[in-house]
Design a protein around this motif. Structure first.
Motif, PDB file in Angstrom:
ATOM      1  N   ASP A   1     -36.981  16.875 -51.397  1.00 52.58           N
ATOM      2  CA  ASP A   1     -37.005  15.417 -51.326  1.00 52.58           C
ATOM      3  C   ASP A   1     -36.987  15.034 -50.139  1.00 52.58           C
ATOM      4  OD1 ASP A   1     -34.852  14.346 -54.226  1.00 52.58           O
ATOM      5  OD2 ASP A   1     -37.150  14.760 -54.015  1.00 52.58           O
ATOM      6  N   TYR A   2     -36.364  15.677 -49.078  1.00 52.82           N
ATOM      7  CA  TYR A   2     -36.021  15.277 -47.733  1.00 52.82           C
ATOM      8  C   TYR A   2     -36.730  15.869 -46.736  1.00 52.82           C
ATOM      9  CZ  TYR A   2     -31.906  13.955 -50.519  1.00 52.82           C
ATOM     10  OH  TYR A   2     -31.105  13.632 -51.356  1.00 52.82           O
TER      11      TYR A   2
ATOM     12  N   GLU B   1     -24.646  27.821 -54.876  1.00 52.40           N
ATOM     13  CA  GLU B   1     -25.739  27.171 -55.166  1.00 52.40           C
ATOM     14  C   GLU B   1     -26.589  26.806 -53.936  1.00 52.40           C
ATOM     15  OE1 GLU B   1     -23.895  23.220 -56.684  1.00 52.40           O
ATOM     16  OE2 GLU B   1     -25.673  22.238 -56.299  1.00 52.40           O
TER      17      GLU B   1
ATOM     18  N   LYS C   1     -17.429  19.588 -54.244  1.00 53.28           N
ATOM     19  CA  LYS C   1     -18.522  19.226 -53.845  1.00 53.28           C
ATOM     20  C   LYS C   1     -18.174  17.520 -53.255  1.00 53.28           C
ATOM     21  CE  LYS C   1     -23.266  19.634 -55.115  1.00 53.28           C
ATOM     22  NZ  LYS C   1     -24.145  19.857 -56.193  1.00 53.28           N
TER      23      LYS C   1
ATOM     24  N   GLU D   1     -31.852  21.365 -50.700  1.00 56.79           N
ATOM     25  CA  GLU D   1     -31.286  19.936 -50.514  1.00 56.79           C
ATOM     26  C   GLU D   1     -29.899  20.156 -49.548  1.00 56.79           C
ATOM     27  OE1 GLU D   1     -32.675  20.613 -53.351  1.00 56.79           O
ATOM     28  OE2 GLU D   1     -34.378  19.178 -53.528  1.00 56.79           O
TER      29      GLU D   1
ATOM     30  N   LYS E   1     -45.347   9.976 -55.543  1.00 58.76           N
ATOM     31  CA  LYS E   1     -44.023   9.962 -54.749  1.00 58.76           C
ATOM     32  C   LYS E   1     -43.975  11.294 -54.159  1.00 58.76           C
ATOM     33  CE  LYS E   1     -40.596   7.395 -56.909  1.00 58.76           C
ATOM     34  NZ  LYS E   1     -40.131   6.472 -55.896  1.00 58.76           N
ATOM     35  N   THR E   2     -44.559  12.499 -54.693  1.00 61.77           N
ATOM     36  CA  THR E   2     -44.229  13.831 -54.166  1.00 61.77           C
ATOM     37  C   THR E   2     -44.333  14.000 -52.762  1.00 61.77           C
ATOM     38  OG1 THR E   2     -46.224  14.700 -55.226  1.00 61.77           O
ATOM     39  CG2 THR E   2     -44.138  15.305 -56.386  1.00 61.77           C
TER      40      THR E   2
ATOM     41  N   GLU F   1     -13.649   6.457 -57.268  1.00 61.88           N
ATOM     42  CA  GLU F   1     -13.764   7.853 -58.218  1.00 61.88           C
ATOM     43  C   GLU F   1     -12.785   8.935 -57.970  1.00 61.88           C
ATOM     44  OE1 GLU F   1     -18.118   9.017 -58.825  1.00 61.88           O
ATOM     45  OE2 GLU F   1     -17.203  10.964 -58.267  1.00 61.88           O
TER      46      GLU F   1
ATOM     47  N   LEU G   1     -47.322   8.715 -61.491  1.00 65.59           N
ATOM     48  CA  LEU G   1     -46.273   7.962 -60.331  1.00 65.59           C
ATOM     49  C   LEU G   1     -45.564   9.248 -59.595  1.00 65.59           C
ATOM     50  CD1 LEU G   1     -44.750   5.460 -62.934  1.00 65.59           C
ATOM     51  CD2 LEU G   1     -45.665   4.920 -60.884  1.00 65.59           C
ATOM     52  N   GLU G   2     -45.399  10.250 -60.317  1.00 72.98           N
ATOM     53  CA  GLU G   2     -44.755  11.222 -59.637  1.00 72.98           C
ATOM     54  C   GLU G   2     -45.529  11.752 -58.400  1.00 72.98           C
ATOM     55  OE1 GLU G   2     -41.625  12.547 -59.546  1.00 72.98           O
ATOM     56  OE2 GLU G   2     -41.090  11.105 -60.994  1.00 72.98           O
TER      57      GLU G   2
ATOM     58  N   ALA H   1     -27.365  10.971 -49.465  1.00 70.29           N
ATOM     59  CA  ALA H   1     -28.263  10.325 -50.460  1.00 70.29           C
ATOM     60  C   ALA H   1     -28.252  11.641 -51.638  1.00 70.29           C
ATOM     61  CB  ALA H   1     -29.752  10.253 -50.194  1.00 70.29           C
ATOM     62  N   LEU H   2     -27.669  12.483 -51.222  1.00 69.09           N
ATOM     63  CA  LEU H   2     -27.820  13.822 -52.413  1.00 69.09           C
ATOM     64  C   LEU H   2     -26.597  13.591 -53.193  1.00 69.09           C
ATOM     65  CD1 LEU H   2     -28.926  16.638 -53.065  1.00 69.09           C
ATOM     66  CD2 LEU H   2     -27.431  17.693 -51.442  1.00 69.09           C
ATOM     67  N   HIS H   3     -25.669  13.266 -52.686  1.00 70.56           N
ATOM     68  CA  HIS H   3     -24.213  13.528 -53.705  1.00 70.56           C
ATOM     69  C   HIS H   3     -23.457  12.063 -53.477  1.00 70.56           C
ATOM     70  CE1 HIS H   3     -21.303  15.354 -56.222  1.00 70.56           C
ATOM     71  NE2 HIS H   3     -20.215  15.043 -55.408  1.00 70.56           N
ATOM     72  N   PRO H   4     -24.031  10.982 -53.684  1.00 68.55           N
ATOM     73  CA  PRO H   4     -23.415   9.651 -53.573  1.00 68.55           C
ATOM     74  C   PRO H   4     -22.013   9.527 -53.933  1.00 68.55           C
ATOM     75  CG  PRO H   4     -25.541   9.244 -54.393  1.00 68.55           C
ATOM     76  CD  PRO H   4     -25.064  10.586 -54.698  1.00 68.55           C
TER      77      PRO H   4
END
Lengths: 183, 201
Positions: free
Chosen positions: B186-187, B151, B125, B155, B66-67, B119, B62-63, B111-114
């Motif tokens: 990912d992007y 960091e 961040k 991404e 997707k990769t 909250e 599956l990965e 999409a990285l830090h929804p």
């Protein structure tokens, strides 16, 4: 907990591999996004996510887990969260001043397999597909003979019993011949 | 006497407490039965290990799926989009480059830090990505520049470039997109699109 989740739980307990794949695909992105908050790399998160899904399999398919509260998703995320915190603790990422997140209850983990089990695993793996299939239906899925006749397209109950005995004998002989043990 | 059904009921946890206790007592007094139960229990565990390995392979497959998008998609999608833009330029000669940019540009979603509404997390961040979602690209860019010192990953660099682009710092944004073109993350399939688009900004 909705009907769909109850149905999913039944499929997981029924060792339906497609159900495990569906769960894997459904929650992957959300888990990766969740785990990033803790500064864990994507590759590490993928490893953790796969291990969490394997733990899900062990608890549902092998141990027949029934959820008393929550959903399959919250259970899976609980396992994953614990593994993330474990990793961060190893790296001493939580400084004194940081709020220590509440560690969820540790789900049951699978002990290391014994020597006998490892030996059986190896010899079972070398059996033919027809023997593996019938032994899985009998001993892993715990099906009744009538169910095995129907699902396995066998002629009748006697055929199933004879095949099972033959395959079990083959497995035992395979182990004996390798280990030199006498029965 | 074939005790298969009794043994399986025991191992599958289907016996009532009283029957389970009686069966366990019988096993203590019947070594042959005890040995048979152990053999079947070990066999079940061995099969479970094999199934577990098969499931791991399923996940790996599956990965793999997707990769990376297939190589030709990496080339085809930006080319098609570029073709559309160039086609627009050719057929709509009265449009300026800025107008073309404006009609095709859309901020890439967070999409990285929804951010979960409601909250109360006031971490750095969270504040950065709240600003990004609100279109405060100047604040987002400044925050990400600082965050990247602690960091540094593709991404975050991608979102830094997007924030610079949103704040119209096209040259700085393009420089980062160029660095990211060969990075695997990912992007990565979106980098070329924004890089090409910036040329019209």
């Amino acid at each position: 907990m909705g009907n769909m989740d109850l149905e999913l739980e039944d499929r997981l307990r029924g060792k339906d591999r497609e159900a495990f794949k569906e769960v894997y695909i459904s929650y992957r992105e959300e888990f990766l996004a969740f785990g990033r908050k803790y500064g864990v790399s994507r590759n590490e998160l993928l490893d953790i996510y796969q291990e969490a899904n394997i733990a899900l399999y062990r608890n549902f398919a092998v141990k027949g887990k029934k959820l008393e509260s929550g959903t399959v998703k919250t259970y899976l995320f609980g396992i994953g969260k614990f593994k993330i915190f474990d990793l961060l603790k190893e790296r001493k990422r939580f400084k004194q001043a940081d709020a220590v997140p509440e560690i969820p209850q540790i789900p049951d983990y699978h002990p290391e397999p014994s020597v006998e089990v490892r030996l059986l695993r190896k010899h079972f793996g070398s059996l033919g597909e027809s023997c593996k299939k019938i032994l899985k239906m009998f001993y892993y899925r715990g099906l009744a003979i009538a169910e095995i006749v129907e699902q396995g397209n066998y002629k009748d109950a006697n055929t199933v019993k004879a095949q099972k005995s033959r395959c079990l004998k083959k497995l035992r002989e395979s182990i004996k011949s390798r280990t030199g043990k006498n029965g | 006497m074939d005790r298969h059904d009794d043994i399986m009921e025991y191992l599958l946890g289907k016996l009532q407490e009283e029957d389970k206790n009686a069966f366990e007592k019988e096993m203590e007094n019947n070594p042959a039965l005890k040995a048979e139960v152990k053999e079947i229990s070990d066999l079940r565990e061995a099969i479970a290990l094999e199934e577990e390995e098969a499931l791991r392979n399923d996940f790996k497959q599956l990965e793999k799926g997707k990769t990376k998008p297939k190589v030709f998609l990496w080339i085809l999608i930006p080319l098609v989009l570029l073709g559309l833009i160039l086609g627009s330029i050719y057929f709509l000669k009265t449009e300026s480059q800025e107008e073309i940019y404006a009609s095709y540009y859309e901020p890439f979603p967070n999409a990285l830090h929804p951010i979960v509404r409601g909250e109360t997390d006031k971490s750095e961040k969270n504040q950065i990505f709240l600003a990004y979602e609100a279109g405060d690209f100047n604040i987002a860019a400044m925050g990400l520049e600082q965050l990247l010192k602690e960091e540094n990953n593709p991404e975050l660099r991608f979102y830094y470039a997007l924030s610079l682009q949103g704040n119209k710092d096209y040259e700085d944004a393009m420089s980062i997109f160029n660095e990211l073109e060969n990075a695997d993350f990912d992007y990565s399939s979106h980098v070329l699109w924004y890089d090409v688009l910036i040329g019209f900004g």
